[in-house]
Scaffold this motif. Structure first.
Motif, PDB file in Angstrom:
ATOM      1  N   GLU A  56     -85.123  -7.047  76.389  1.00  0.00           N
ATOM      2  CA  GLU A  56     -86.065  -8.059  76.873  1.00  0.00           C
ATOM      3  C   GLU A  56     -87.492  -7.551  76.776  1.00  0.00           C
ATOM      4  O   GLU A  56     -87.751  -6.367  76.802  1.00  0.00           O
ATOM      5  N   GLY A  57     -88.397  -8.471  76.668  1.00  0.00           N
ATOM      6  CA  GLY A  57     -89.813  -8.120  76.722  1.00  0.00           C
ATOM      7  C   GLY A  57     -90.346  -7.496  75.460  1.00  0.00           C
ATOM      8  O   GLY A  57     -91.363  -6.820  75.492  1.00  0.00           O
ATOM      9  N   VAL A  58     -89.684  -7.718  74.291  1.00  0.00           N
ATOM     10  CA  VAL A  58     -90.222  -7.159  73.058  1.00  0.00           C
ATOM     11  C   VAL A  58     -91.278  -8.111  72.502  1.00  0.00           C
ATOM     12  O   VAL A  58     -91.151  -9.327  72.558  1.00  0.00           O
ATOM     13  N   ARG A  59     -92.340  -7.518  71.976  1.00  0.00           N
ATOM     14  CA  ARG A  59     -93.417  -8.311  71.407  1.00  0.00           C
ATOM     15  C   ARG A  59     -93.668  -7.787  69.999  1.00  0.00           C
ATOM     16  O   ARG A  59     -93.864  -6.581  69.807  1.00  0.00           O
TER      17      ARG A  59
END
Lengths: 117, 117
Positions: A56-59
């Protein structure tokens, strides 16, 4: 459908097709012969699913690497032996070797024994 | 000096740089930090020397794959931890992970005991 760079070499007894496939392993690449003399290399390249998308939270800051389905076709010469094709993938490079059909042996001159009459 | 495609991702606790390097193995790739905060990935890609050039009678029919030296530089953000960098190469894809320096813990509110006078 994207293309991927390839080299084609001719050796005395074989043809070799080298195709860049970074990030793909043996199981993800398909090597086929179509229409009797067309070598088809295909596959699908996915963006590190198991590693990235599940976290989660990959950009994504930058996305230059091409993903998706790709295919390359190569017309095989007449003397290519369709029954002698082998393929190996190492470090993201696929190498397909197609043996040549050996040319027919030249007819040996026939020696006629000359008998002394 | 050629470039090679790269993806850059930001995770909650790290930055990840993914670089396509088909045909290169771990020993042929150099990962360095320059000027304190520049990640430099470099190497040299050679055309299957041991396999092709030594064989006699090879003829290149097609040469699309780019060879030679290449380099990519990435500016690292301020919170990148230069001491926590790891790199792995698999199937011709290099993956460099740079950990983030954890943000300073927020100061806990100080509780002052109120004594009843």
């Amino acid at each position: 459908m994207a293309a991927t760079p390839a080299d084609v070499m001719e050796y005395p007894t074989s043809y070799v097709f080298v195709v860049d496939m970074p990030g793909m392993s043996n199981g993800e690449i398909k090597v086929q012969v179509e229409d009797e003399n067309v070598l088809v290399v295909s596959g699908e390249r996915k963006r590190d699913k198991e590693k990235d998308d599940e976290k989660e939270g990959v950009r994504y800051v930058r996305m230059e690497r091409r993903m998706g389905k790709f295919m390359r076709k190569f017309q095989l010469p007449e003397n290519a032996d369709m029954d002698k094709i082998s393929a190996v993938c190492k470090d993201g490079v696929l190498r397909v070797t197609v043996e040549k059909i050996p040319p027919p042996e030249p007819k040996k001159p026939k020696t006629i024994e000359v008998k002394v009459a």
